[in-house]
Motif scaffolding. Structure first.
Motif, PDB file in Angstrom:
ATOM      1  N   SER A 113      36.572   1.657 -18.565  1.00  0.00           N
ATOM      2  CA  SER A 113      35.466   0.930 -19.196  1.00  0.00           C
ATOM      3  C   SER A 113      35.123  -0.338 -18.435  1.00  0.00           C
ATOM      4  O   SER A 113      35.967  -0.928 -17.744  1.00  0.00           O
ATOM      5  CB  SER A 113      35.827   0.588 -20.646  1.00  0.00           C
ATOM      6  OG  SER A 113      36.863  -0.364 -20.690  1.00  0.00           O
ATOM      7  N   ASP A 150      41.847   0.838 -23.184  1.00  0.00           N
ATOM      8  CA  ASP A 150      41.166  -0.340 -23.711  1.00  0.00           C
ATOM      9  C   ASP A 150      42.075  -1.196 -24.587  1.00  0.00           C
ATOM     10  O   ASP A 150      41.783  -2.375 -24.808  1.00  0.00           O
ATOM     11  CB  ASP A 150      39.921   0.073 -24.494  1.00  0.00           C
ATOM     12  CG  ASP A 150      38.754   0.434 -23.580  1.00  0.00           C
ATOM     13  OD1 ASP A 150      38.819   0.066 -22.394  1.00  0.00           O
ATOM     14  OD2 ASP A 150      37.804   1.083 -24.039  1.00  0.00           O
ATOM     15  N   ARG A 188      43.306  -4.550 -22.986  1.00  0.00           N
ATOM     16  CA  ARG A 188      42.437  -5.676 -22.657  1.00  0.00           C
ATOM     17  C   ARG A 188      42.927  -6.987 -23.269  1.00  0.00           C
ATOM     18  O   ARG A 188      43.122  -7.984 -22.557  1.00  0.00           O
ATOM     19  CB  ARG A 188      41.010  -5.365 -23.110  1.00  0.00           C
ATOM     20  CG  ARG A 188      40.305  -4.373 -22.233  1.00  0.00           C
ATOM     21  CD  ARG A 188      39.212  -3.581 -22.931  1.00  0.00           C
ATOM     22  NE  ARG A 188      38.317  -4.414 -23.719  1.00  0.00           N
ATOM     23  CZ  ARG A 188      37.316  -3.926 -24.449  1.00  0.00           C
ATOM     24  NH1 ARG A 188      37.111  -2.610 -24.486  1.00  0.00           N
ATOM     25  NH2 ARG A 188      36.540  -4.731 -25.144  1.00  0.00           N
ATOM     26  N   LEU A 214      37.310  -3.418 -19.225  1.00  0.00           N
ATOM     27  CA  LEU A 214      38.622  -3.388 -18.581  1.00  0.00           C
ATOM     28  C   LEU A 214      38.498  -3.698 -17.100  1.00  0.00           C
ATOM     29  O   LEU A 214      39.270  -4.505 -16.553  1.00  0.00           O
ATOM     30  CB  LEU A 214      39.266  -2.011 -18.778  1.00  0.00           C
ATOM     31  CG  LEU A 214      40.625  -1.812 -18.100  1.00  0.00           C
ATOM     32  CD1 LEU A 214      41.660  -2.778 -18.668  1.00  0.00           C
ATOM     33  CD2 LEU A 214      41.105  -0.372 -18.247  1.00  0.00           C
TER      34      LEU A 214
END
Length: 506
Positions: free
Chosen positions: A376, A315, A318, A379
């Motif tokens: 996630s 993450d 991102r 993402l």
């Protein structure tokens, strides 16, 4: 004279700043005081410099020596100041005229025997010296080819401290280093080696043409890694400015190959799934170093077995992926690195990764959901192309009649598509479809409404976010550029939507 000055360069990220090294000698108890926010490596340089001076045949002055590194508020890191420190001390001691080093920028680490050893970050340091108006730099012989990449600067290569002393004393001048011919880049893996996988080959071509991020899912042996490794070969060779950017990052990271002073091909980085956040994005407990994402600038970052990476680590990608740069802050300062890279993720469909597919899979539905949830939603929303690769069939593996297209043919189409996009985007500061903001897609380069019927329906059903719709439009423009069309049609939008809404992304 008891006061002397030389110049060196300090680095913060890939940006260099001039550092003035001042040495003052006075009466008093012999000793050395080093001021100007030096780190542990710079503080230890006093002992290295003393030993190098003595072993070179010069005498170390037995006086009170004060060494100042200016600007004093900037943290100084690394061993690259050794050569400048030694020259300043010897000039203040009268070993050679103090004005002999005027205008010289000195970079290099000293060995105890007086040898001058290569250091990291020479290219950005020489670029900073050139911007500051310095016309001559002294670097280790091992960094001479790298330093010579900067035009308008005379590069003097020193192998030992004695060579520098002889030059500054006028006994034996160092000749400017002449840059040799650049070695040809190593051949890249060929796309023609990939058996079958028409959808995967098409996705890699589209990703290369538009600069899109890519997710490949499939069982072991389907060709995910092979396709990812061949993506850099489809990208155009770096122009001079981009090559210097990439080379500077690898110089700071210490990963610049000794036989390739200039990186002209897009880089390919593939960190292991056990990589930490600092290894992936950048950082470190001491000097801030670029991570794999930054080293992949202008190239490809490939994360194999992506669900095995820590979710928090993934993450962190991102924001850098959106901005094209990452800023790493520490108590002692911060550093900014460019990271405009293409992200390629590869994942198995489930934890057991059965090559036979669902028929012999031993994973429960809950295990599959947990495995996929490691990537996630935010993402995945930034991934333009999501392709599920089936197992390679025996017929495809044995078929020798239809040879797959080689890299050269596909790269030619990619170059033509990129040229069409650059012509359309001229004057905006943008080069690739993946970089076009959503507002411009809707206002300046709007796709005809009839062609958007499927995409609008997916948006209404909640299958797409607004950001996802913008990404579908970007891919549609890339598909139109590859086909030589001036505007995307319904087929382009449908294909782009299909590449985003595959079952693996659900």
């Amino acid at each position: 004279m008891t006061l002397a000055r030389t110049w060196s360069v300090g680095l913060a990220g890939v940006s260099g700043a001039m550092v003035e090294v001042e040495v003052d000698m006075s009466a008093g108890v012999p000793g050395v005081a080093l001021v100007g926010l030096p780190d542990a490596v710079v503080r230890q340089s006093v002992d290295r410099v003393r030993a190098a001076v003595v072993n070179t045949g010069a005498s170390w002055p037995m006086r009170r020596i004060t060494i100042g590194l200016s600007p004093a508020s900037m943290p100084k890191q690394g061993s690259g100041f050794d050569l400048a420190l030694a020259a300043a001390v010897l000039a203040a001691a009268g070993t050679f005229p103090s004005d002999a080093a005027d205008g010289l920028v000195l970079l290099g680490e000293l060995g105890l025997d007086g040898s001058v050893r290569a250091v990291r970050g020479v290219l950005p340091a020489v670029l900073a010296a050139a911007r500051a108006g310095h016309g001559t730099v002294v670097v280790p012989a091992g960094n001479a080819e790298e330093a010579a990449l900067v035009d308008g600067v005379d590069v003097l290569a020193a192998r030992t401290l004695g060579d520098l002393v002889a030059h500054l004393s006028g006994r034996a001048r160092l000749a400017p280093h002449a840059r040799g011919p650049l070695p040809p880049p190593a051949p890249a893996p060929d796309l023609g080696d990939v058996v079958g996988q028409a959808a995967g080959r098409r996705a890699v071509e589209v990703a290369a043409a538009g600069g899109h991020h890519l997710l490949l899912t499939g069982p072991p042996g389907a060709g995910k890694t092979m396709l990812a490794e061949r993506l850099p070969g489809l990208l155009p060779v770096l122009d001079e400015r981009a090559a210097l950017e990439v080379t500077a990052i690898h110089s700071v990271a210490g990963t610049l190959p000794p036989d390739a002073p200039l990186l002209s091909r897009p880089p390919f980085e593939a960190p292991h799934h056990s990589a930490t956040m600092a290894a992936l994005v950048g950082g470190g407990s001491g000097a801030i170093r670029p991570g794999a994402l930054c080293r992949a600038h202008r190239g490809v970052l490939f994360l194999d077995e992506a669900p095995e990476f820590a979710r928090a680590t993934l993450d962190t990608l991102r924001q850098p992926l959106e901005r094209g740069q990452v800023t790493i802050s520490r108590a002692a300062g911060s550093a900014t690195f460019p990271c405009r890279a293409q992200l390629v993720l590869a994942a198995n469909p489930c934890p057991c990764a059965s090559a036979a597919g669902d028929s012999v899979c031993t994973c429960s539905p809950l295990e599959r959901r947990r495995y996929r949830s490691r990537l996630s939603g935010p993402l995945l929303d930034r991934i333009d192309l999501r392709i599920e690769l089936p197992p390679v069939t025996r017929a495809a593996w044995l078929d020798t009649r239809a040879a797959p297209e080689p890299t050269a043919e596909v790269a030619a189409r990619v170059a033509a598509a990129r040229g069409a996009a650059a012509a359309r985007l001229r004057g905006t500061g943008l080069l690739l479809n993946s970089h076009v903001p959503g507002r411009l897609l809707r206002e300046r380069w709007a796709v005809p409404r009839p062609a958007l019927a499927l995409a609008e329906r997916a948006l209404d059903r909640g299958l797409l976010s607004v950001r996802g719709l913008d990404r579908v439009l970007r891919v549609s423009w890339t598909l139109a550029d590859l086909a030589g069309r001036a505007v995307p049609d319904g087929g382009d939008v449908a294909e782009a939507l299909g590449m985003r809404l595959q079952r693996v992304a659900a």
